[in-house]
Design a protein around this motif. Sequence first.
Motif, PDB file in Angstrom:
ATOM      1  N   PRO A   8      45.038  39.378  43.537  1.00 46.89           N
ATOM      2  CA  PRO A   8      43.963  38.418  43.303  1.00 46.89           C
ATOM      3  C   PRO A   8      44.349  37.312  42.317  1.00 46.89           C
ATOM      4  O   PRO A   8      44.008  36.139  42.526  1.00 46.89           O
ATOM      5  N   ARG A  41      31.867  30.997  34.290  1.00 55.13           N
ATOM      6  CA  ARG A  41      33.191  31.578  34.182  1.00 55.13           C
ATOM      7  C   ARG A  41      34.055  31.122  35.351  1.00 55.13           C
ATOM      8  O   ARG A  41      35.257  30.900  35.213  1.00 55.13           O
ATOM      9  N   GLY A  93      39.303  37.485  48.515  1.00 53.20           N
ATOM     10  CA  GLY A  93      39.619  37.412  47.092  1.00 53.20           C
ATOM     11  C   GLY A  93      40.834  38.231  46.697  1.00 53.20           C
ATOM     12  O   GLY A  93      41.380  38.047  45.614  1.00 53.20           O
ATOM     13  N   GLU A 122      37.281  44.103  38.211  1.00 49.07           N
ATOM     14  CA  GLU A 122      37.658  43.199  39.292  1.00 49.07           C
ATOM     15  C   GLU A 122      37.529  41.757  38.837  1.00 49.07           C
ATOM     16  O   GLU A 122      38.345  40.906  39.200  1.00 49.07           O
ATOM     17  N   PHE A 125      29.989  37.995  40.941  1.00 44.98           N
ATOM     18  CA  PHE A 125      29.590  39.298  41.469  1.00 44.98           C
ATOM     19  C   PHE A 125      28.074  39.470  41.439  1.00 44.98           C
ATOM     20  O   PHE A 125      27.380  38.872  40.625  1.00 44.98           O
ATOM     21  N   LEU A 183      33.895  32.367  45.396  1.00 45.78           N
ATOM     22  CA  LEU A 183      33.356  33.416  46.245  1.00 45.78           C
ATOM     23  C   LEU A 183      32.113  33.967  45.539  1.00 45.78           C
ATOM     24  O   LEU A 183      32.141  34.233  44.344  1.00 45.78           O
ATOM     25  N   LEU A 194      49.581  45.743  48.581  1.00 45.87           N
ATOM     26  CA  LEU A 194      48.737  45.900  47.391  1.00 45.87           C
ATOM     27  C   LEU A 194      48.566  47.371  47.050  1.00 45.87           C
ATOM     28  O   LEU A 194      48.661  47.774  45.898  1.00 45.87           O
ATOM     29  N   LEU A 239      40.584  40.984  37.204  1.00 45.97           N
ATOM     30  CA  LEU A 239      41.665  40.728  38.158  1.00 45.97           C
ATOM     31  C   LEU A 239      41.553  39.323  38.714  1.00 45.97           C
ATOM     32  O   LEU A 239      42.539  38.592  38.844  1.00 45.97           O
ATOM     33  N   MET A 240      40.310  38.914  39.075  1.00 50.53           N
ATOM     34  CA  MET A 240      40.119  37.568  39.623  1.00 50.53           C
ATOM     35  C   MET A 240      40.437  36.531  38.554  1.00 50.53           C
ATOM     36  O   MET A 240      40.856  35.437  38.861  1.00 50.53           O
ATOM     37  N   ASP A 241      40.212  36.897  37.297  1.00 50.63           N
ATOM     38  CA  ASP A 241      40.489  35.957  36.220  1.00 50.63           C
ATOM     39  C   ASP A 241      41.973  35.860  35.905  1.00 50.63           C
ATOM     40  O   ASP A 241      42.356  35.215  34.930  1.00 50.63           O
ATOM     41  N   GLY A 242      42.794  36.516  36.674  1.00 50.55           N
ATOM     42  CA  GLY A 242      44.218  36.302  36.512  1.00 50.55           C
ATOM     43  C   GLY A 242      44.942  37.356  35.706  1.00 50.55           C
ATOM     44  O   GLY A 242      46.073  37.131  35.282  1.00 50.55           O
ATOM     45  N   LEU A 243      44.314  38.515  35.482  1.00 49.46           N
ATOM     46  CA  LEU A 243      45.024  39.566  34.746  1.00 49.46           C
ATOM     47  C   LEU A 243      45.702  40.499  35.739  1.00 49.46           C
ATOM     48  O   LEU A 243      45.259  40.635  36.864  1.00 49.46           O
ATOM     49  N   ARG A 284      35.794  40.319  49.745  1.00 49.30           N
ATOM     50  CA  ARG A 284      36.749  40.898  48.815  1.00 49.30           C
ATOM     51  C   ARG A 284      38.168  40.836  49.355  1.00 49.30           C
ATOM     52  O   ARG A 284      39.140  40.745  48.598  1.00 49.30           O
ATOM     53  N   LEU A 297      41.455  31.886  43.457  1.00 48.70           N
ATOM     54  CA  LEU A 297      40.034  31.900  43.806  1.00 48.70           C
ATOM     55  C   LEU A 297      39.246  32.468  42.643  1.00 48.70           C
ATOM     56  O   LEU A 297      39.799  33.030  41.703  1.00 48.70           O
ATOM     57  N   THR A 298      37.957  32.362  42.740  1.00 47.82           N
ATOM     58  CA  THR A 298      37.166  32.985  41.702  1.00 47.82           C
ATOM     59  C   THR A 298      35.943  33.596  42.345  1.00 47.82           C
ATOM     60  O   THR A 298      35.539  33.195  43.439  1.00 47.82           O
ATOM     61  N   MET A 299      35.377  34.567  41.683  1.00 44.46           N
ATOM     62  CA  MET A 299      34.324  35.330  42.341  1.00 44.46           C
ATOM     63  C   MET A 299      33.158  35.539  41.390  1.00 44.46           C
ATOM     64  O   MET A 299      33.343  35.796  40.206  1.00 44.46           O
ATOM     65  N   LEU A 304      40.765  41.579  46.451  1.00 42.56           N
ATOM     66  CA  LEU A 304      40.384  42.838  45.827  1.00 42.56           C
ATOM     67  C   LEU A 304      40.498  43.994  46.800  1.00 42.56           C
ATOM     68  O   LEU A 304      40.551  45.142  46.407  1.00 42.56           O
ATOM     69  N   GLU A 321      33.229  46.289  38.911  1.00 41.65           N
ATOM     70  CA  GLU A 321      33.190  44.837  39.043  1.00 41.65           C
ATOM     71  C   GLU A 321      33.771  44.142  37.823  1.00 41.65           C
ATOM     72  O   GLU A 321      34.403  43.097  37.937  1.00 41.65           O
TER      73      GLU A 321
END
Lengths: 402, 413, 349, 349, 424
Positions: C72, C146, C50, A297, C81, C156, B13, A300-304, C47, C77-79, C52, A294
């Motif tokens: 992603p 965040r 998102g 992940e 967890f 999300l 992907l 990844l969601m943060d734009g990396l 996911r 979007l933002t998630m 993922l 996570e």
Amino acid sequence: MSLLRFGYVSGPVIGAIWLFVLATTISVTMSFATGDAFRPALASSLVLGALAGWIAVIPQNKTTKIAMISAFVFAISLTGFGPIVMQSTATSQGFVAILLAIVMGWSIVAILVDVPFGSLSRHEMEEAWIRFLTGFGYIFFTAIVLIPFYVMVMTSLKSQSDLLQNPLDFSLDFNKGTALFRSYYELFRDFNFGTYMWTSFYVSVLTVLITLAFSIPGAYAVARLNFRGQKAFSRSILLIYMVPMIVLALPIYIAFSVTGLRNTVIGIILIYPVTTIPVALYMLQGYFRGLPPEVEEAGLMDGLNRLQVIWKITLPLALPALASVSLYVFMIAWNEFLLAFMLLDDPSKFTLTRGVAMLNSSEIPREHLMAGAVIATVPVMVLFLGLEKFMTKGLTAGSVKG
Amino acid sequence: MNIATPPKGRGPLAKREARLAWSLLLPTITMVSLVVILPLLAIFWISFKPIGLADLRPPAPVLRESLRGSGDDLRIEYRLRNSSQDTEVTDVTIRDTWPESLIVAGDLPSGCDLEGTVFACELGTLEPGFNEQLRVPVALADGADKDTAEDAAEGTKPQVQGNADSILTNFEFTLDNFAKVFDGDEFWSVMWVTIFYTVFGTVGALLLGLFAALLLNKSFRGQGILRGLYLFPYVAPVIAVAFTWVNLFDPFSGSANALLLQMGVTSEAINFFGQRPLALIMVTVFEIWRYFPLSFLFILARLQSIDTDMYEAADMDGASPFQKFWYLSLPMLLGILSVLFLLRFIWTFNKFDDIFLLTGGNAGTRTLTVNVYEQAFAVSNIGAGAAVAVIIFGCLLVFSVFFFKFISREEGL
Amino acid sequence: MGSIKLEGVEKWFGDVQVIKGIDLDIEDGEFVIFVGPSGCGKSTLLRMIGGLEETSRGAIRIDGRDVTAEPPAKRGLTMVFQSYALYPHMSVRDNMGFSLKTAGAPKSEIDTKVNHAASVLKLEQYLDRRPKDLSGGQRQRVAIGRSIVRDPTAFLFDEPLSNLDAALRVEMRYEIAKLHQSLGSTMIYVTHDQVEAMTLADKIVVLDFGKVAQVGSPRELYERPANLFVAQFIGSPKMNVIPCSTEGTSYSLSGGRGGDYHGAGEATQLGIRPEHMEIMSVGEGALDSVIDVVEYLGADCFVILDCGALGKLTSRVSGETALKSGERVGLSFPTDRIHFFDRAGKAVD
Amino acid sequence: MGSIKLEGVEKWFGDVQVIKGIDLDIEDGEFVIFVGPSGCGKSTLLRMIGGLEETSRGAIRIDGRDVTAEPPAKRGLTMVFQSYALYPHMSVRDNMGFSLKTAGAPKSEIDTKVNHAASVLKLEQYLDRRPKDLSGGQRQRVAIGRSIVRDPTAFLFDEPLSNLDAALRVEMRYEIAKLHQSLGSTMIYVTHDQVEAMTLADKIVVLDFGKVAQVGSPRELYERPANLFVAQFIGSPKMNVIPCSTEGTSYSLSGGRGGDYHGAGEATQLGIRPEHMEIMSVGEGALDSVIDVVEYLGADCFVILDCGALGKLTSRVSGETALKSGERVGLSFPTDRIHFFDRAGKAVD
Amino acid sequence: DTIRFWTTEEQPERLAKQQEMAAEFQAATGTEVQVIPVTESDLGTRATAAFAAGDLPDVIYHPLQYALPWAEAGILDTEAASEVVEGLGQGTFAPGPLAMAAVDGGVASVPVDGWTQMIVYRADKFEEAGLEAPTSFANVVAALDKLHNPPEMYGFVAATKVDENFMSQVLEHVFLANGVSPVNYDGAAALDPAATTEVLEFYKAIAEASPPGELYWKQSRELFFAGQAAMIIWSPFILDELAGLRDSAPPTINDDPTSSELASKTGIVTNFSGPSNPDGAAWGDVRYFGITNDADTDLAMDFVKFSMDEGYTQTLSIAPEGKFPVRRGTADEPSKFSEAWSMLPVGVDRKAPLGDLYDQAMINEIVGGLDVAKRWGVAEGQLGLASKMINSQVINRVVRQYIDGEIDAAAAVAAMNEQLSAVE
Ligand SMILES: Nc1ncnc2c1ncn2[C@@H]1O[C@H](COP(=O)(O)OP(=O)(O)OP(=O)(O)O)[C@@H](O)[C@H]1O
Ligand SMILES: Nc1ncnc2c1ncn2[C@@H]1O[C@H](COP(=O)(O)OP(=O)(O)OP(=O)(O)O)[C@@H](O)[C@H]1O
Ligand SMILES: [Mg+2]
Ligand SMILES: [Mg+2]
């Protein structure tokens, strides 16, 4: 077996064996410490021990029992029929008698604590025996581990002629002052050990760096990314890990001979990482798998993108693992002997282990060899003791290898 | 409703991920195949070739030039040699540039020509072991000094070329190596020694490790220190501990013998590392001593991860300490014990350094791996060494089949 | 600005189909909750939105743009967890500012946004701590912070509260509701806790093995479940279901009596929620039964009734009830509270 | 046959006192439940009874015999662990028969007893499986079966259901209740789930940091909590507590009105359970407030009311309520439902 | 310019002396010499390996057994060596050592120094028991009977460690003593069964009077020094430590590691005979400077010349007790080096000339041995083949099997003959 279910049987039996173990231990310790002759007396140990065991199970107050047994052992020791036969000065004789008496009194009562005189329950019998085995185990393991290292260090400080006179006399003559360290001094002065140490050091550090550079991306890919052949890949890592070095050493020797890499430090630096990369891959892969996906992940969601994730998130998180791997790899490289032995001939290019091997090869006095061994051992030991946590983790994570 | 089928191919992907994976793996794969796969193939190749250590040098013509003599007897000497004693070198040619300061003062050797300052020879075939000198009488040009002329003449390296068949690369194969390896009754004794060493070394280390782990599986003060201490044999460089053992068990000046003599266990010094079958037992004991810490570490880790609830349940159930060990701990450890056994078995089988350092394979301690070294280096028969290595590799493959069969059931380490 | 559209979305893991073709429209600013039993595909679907997880088939559109093939990072979007997934090696401030930093925002902007988010979430005094020095609820807030900082198209949430203890869960639930009110962003939220679903959602999507069982507001799902699955899934204790048969405008229970029936078509099962059952003297109502257990809970009692061949029913009554285990009682089902279902489990109405 | 008596029992871990002197009588056949917040010492106390933890001070008597110094095996008790603590490498049969085997019972006797226990627990067809091939509920039953086989003086349960999911928990709870009914043995049961405590117990022991806060039947605890701790611990949503002041026979709320007071002595806090609060028009009742959030749960609604300086109160109303967030309402507290507490938190009555 | 020099004299003190000489050489010629110590037991392997890799050093200091095999394998440049000998004057060398390394038209390497193997025995005990010096098989066996009394005293310490050169040397000596050789003028020759059997039986007898296990020079010396062995076979290198001049190998017969008491009780025999060869034989070893084929020939030759001329005394002083001069002097001063040698002090931690420690007669016996010393194949011109046979360790292995009782004498002879004939 069922006889042991009585305190008056188990007690003396344990006592007899235990006293013999103690007598042997103290004899060996004293021999190594003073060089004088000590030896356990089997018959006397058994008889006295049985008696002590018997006393220990009679229903009495603990201190009384300890006092009784100690006094008893001490008295018999003084008569000369004690569990330890010695040819030694009166003071050390007295010292040994007191030591044995106190240790025996205290330990046998501790072992047989809660053991009744009459019939024992299964629990009570087993617990007594387990306490006995535990005591024996500590003595046994400590002895087998310590004795070689003790001999190694002490030999390096003595001179060969003294040791030939009496191979057991490891007592040091402190009046010699710094001359005690003569063989160390000579190793550094005459045998280039300073250079060898430096070579070993930078070879090991470079090995660590190269190993990490190759194994981090590889391990990450195998652990985290999905691709066809991932499973086969992680298996072949283990398989490569199982190929014996001597099998590879032969063609490597040939190839290096032909290309002129033999007898060069570059060659060593090229080849060492190969032995360590599979280990490192294996260890790091396990660790990366254990990191929570996570967090990555979230990255990844943060734009990396993936590479940024590895660099900014995975690696900082894997820092302890990297430390373990580095230490372990360092240890392997530092201790490596086979390749250095086969590939290096020129004393100016030796690594430390190769240098020590050289000391074995002629009439060089034994204290030099042992001093060399100490010099090779101390740095890893210091690292190991200082960073024991990382090291143990490293060991358990990656290394059934030896 | 039509039956749903999975889509073919991979999504964008997934493709991207796979591409990244391969590019991350590329350096590792390259490196590993260069230094693991290639050597392994090489070993197979060599094992079918009659090749000794000296054959590693490909046959070639070797030439050295010098200006010798003085005054009238000045001459340029070329020493030409075939580096091989058993292979001929064909189409040998020499080219060299001479300084202006030298003038030919006699006949050129046959096959040689001088054009301007360029000296060239075509010498055809050199016999095996060919070693002769070509002498060209020369004189100094006017005003030339001998030393400068010598420097000038020897300063330009002469070129020499020739063709020869290299045994390393030609297509001549033989089964001799294997025949030799299997022929000697030595092979079976080596095999038996290997098996003894491997089986007892592995089992012994496991048992000792188990005992140590049980000892330390409770927390008390000093537990950390003891744990560190018990790992020493494994962590110390093999070279240091091996030599220490050799010293310790030296028959005449070792402390162990002195101790045994003094205790009256033996009346005569025992040559621990030099006596059959004691030497084999001793190297096995050394192996056990050196590697029990590993088993100990793993078993301890496993022991500590066993749910203490289970032991409490057993307490409530009235199990005695030995019953708990026998019925609970041991079955729980079975997994790690068998994995350890397999891995350690393979590693002990592969072990070389220890025996090599302790006995050098003498006194009945030669294992397969030591045999590789003996064959290849002591006897200088690289081909035979490779053959033994191939046998080792074969055994290894068999073991790993077992291993993977097993490990896929037990969760990996 | 935050509308999300799923078109025939499918997910296959190898040969196993986990998401079986879902169409869904989520409007800007809506709070949508995915619920369903464990393993039904809620997390997978989230996911996929998102980015993922790869979408095997179908398309995902965000604000009309097809993002199915995009990673992603590009979806805006933002998630949040379930495990919070905070970066353990960074301070709270760095955790919250990380996305902006990687996007290359100037330091001043990062500071402003982080401070703003921290004040919204009352995290000001924790900004320099590491995640491990925070309590569960605070970590949860950092995780949300965040997300807020990024000003995303949509949030999300994957079971964000399931690691918290009961009291904290209630509190955080309340805060998320407030947050949605104040930000007005689209939120998609996965949970298996129906209290969360009922109290937070504008729209609940009930998933059943990779398919949508029903979409609707909480009240719709509670009062007009489209099928047996939703009927039993929503409500606690769950709806009692009794086999019945219908004829014309009346239903009858085997071994019991019966009542009026208004449905079109045949119904084979009758559902009644525990809180709607009425307990009367024996012989009255639709059915007789014996009280098996009375579970006293303080405010309420759950009365477990043994109806012989029809099984056990649960009724919820006030805590002060005088009912005793072993008593024989009659049960009546108010007509407007009864749900009828046909053989396939679909609601008949 | 199964009475257990604790006399001034204390437990110290080093310098930390975890159990602070507990006296307790448990009668034969009673179902006693220890509840309390996490870390209050429930498990420790249970383990002390079982003999797994040493008793630092005080005595434990089983059927009058002092067992304080005896090892677990000799106490004749049995324990069901939260993690079940099944022996993973043994079949269900061996798991259940292990205690008899260690005691050296003949095989035939073991078989009879195991089979009997298996039939009580409906485990017959699983006897040859390994624990890992069983579902959570089945494992739980095996753990109980292991206890039954020993025919113990009393059963100890340490949060036996907390690893199960909600539905299964309800079911197993029901089965444990049945088991207690049929065996009639003494059972001591630790839980932090108050629904379990309320529904199962004959007698609940509420622990607060190593001390007994109150002992009583579920109804006693709900209706007559002895102190604020118990009042807030029992009941969900928890009891609302409002600061108040009393004078003579009336109490008053700051910023609100007040009502009758019958207590002896002064009370500083007033408690009212959410389900007992009545909502009326503004200006009526004891207090005015604004509705903050209405959480719809189907059968009920939780109305969260903002009372300004007095804090937030929660009221539980029917699911069909028409209350809306933002509305101003009045709250009335029925006199016989109010609990008063003094400054020390003790109930005033 | 730099040349590389491999030497088997790798003890630090000896190494230091060689480095000194290298420095002098550099001062004289400007050529730097890297002195690289190589363990003697590794020398064969390493030279072959270096040859294969094309990085042979320029000069190798090596024992006799490698001279001819290496010349044949193309490792040694025989012409350069011959040229050096010529340049120094063939006449200045002792003829024996030159003959041992003779090849077509010269020598394989340049002889440097030599020694003879000795039977070192406890003269005092022999005298006490009324025994004759161990000059023959029979004398030795007779002494074993009387003196072998383990563990206080072992009759002998035989060499039994198969892979040690030491065992080859001792065995060759014993074989030579009985006149047995595996080569004749035509090449390999079958061992004479009767004579070989005598050798085997003799060797078994001394092995049985030895401690158990694998023994080589180390144990021999330790036991003798501890006063626990009546006889051993050793090289003259033992002479200094025997007199208590070396701390790393002190006599332990009494408490004073520096005492020369043991030396005074020791007797020495170099010429040894068996029943089939009453004349007996001494066994000598000679060390050589080999110039390799990859060498920078001129510089290498210069270095060898220097070491054999200006630096020769220095070379010998490394360990005079084991390095007898094979070049007796220069053309002008024919006994220059012999004389210089006799003045050289021996010892490591303490120094003293040999003459101070031992009888002149004994010293003469030791030195004189070199002139009559034999080796297999020298007289027959088959030294190369014989060296290979020795290097193959066949004899060691078979003898070991025999003394371990795995095979009988006949089988041992047969096995040796079979395996030796396979060597070429
Ligand atoms: N990587 C994967 N490979 C194969 N199957 C998977 C994978 N991830 C999830 N699944 C399967 O997909 C199904 C749906 O999983 P998902 O995690 O979406 O369920 P969920 O509804 O979120 O459940 P929960 O409430 O337990 O989180 C499950 O049956 C699961 O086993
Ligand atoms: N072995 C121990 N050493 C020191 N402290 C302990 C030990 N075991 C428990 N404690 C402490 O004792 C207190 C009571 O623990 P206990 O496990 O009995 O709580 P509990 O009421 O069962 O809590 P939970 O509901 O979380 O299980 C806790 O504060 C705990 O930290
Ligand atoms: Mg999920
Ligand atoms: Mg607990």
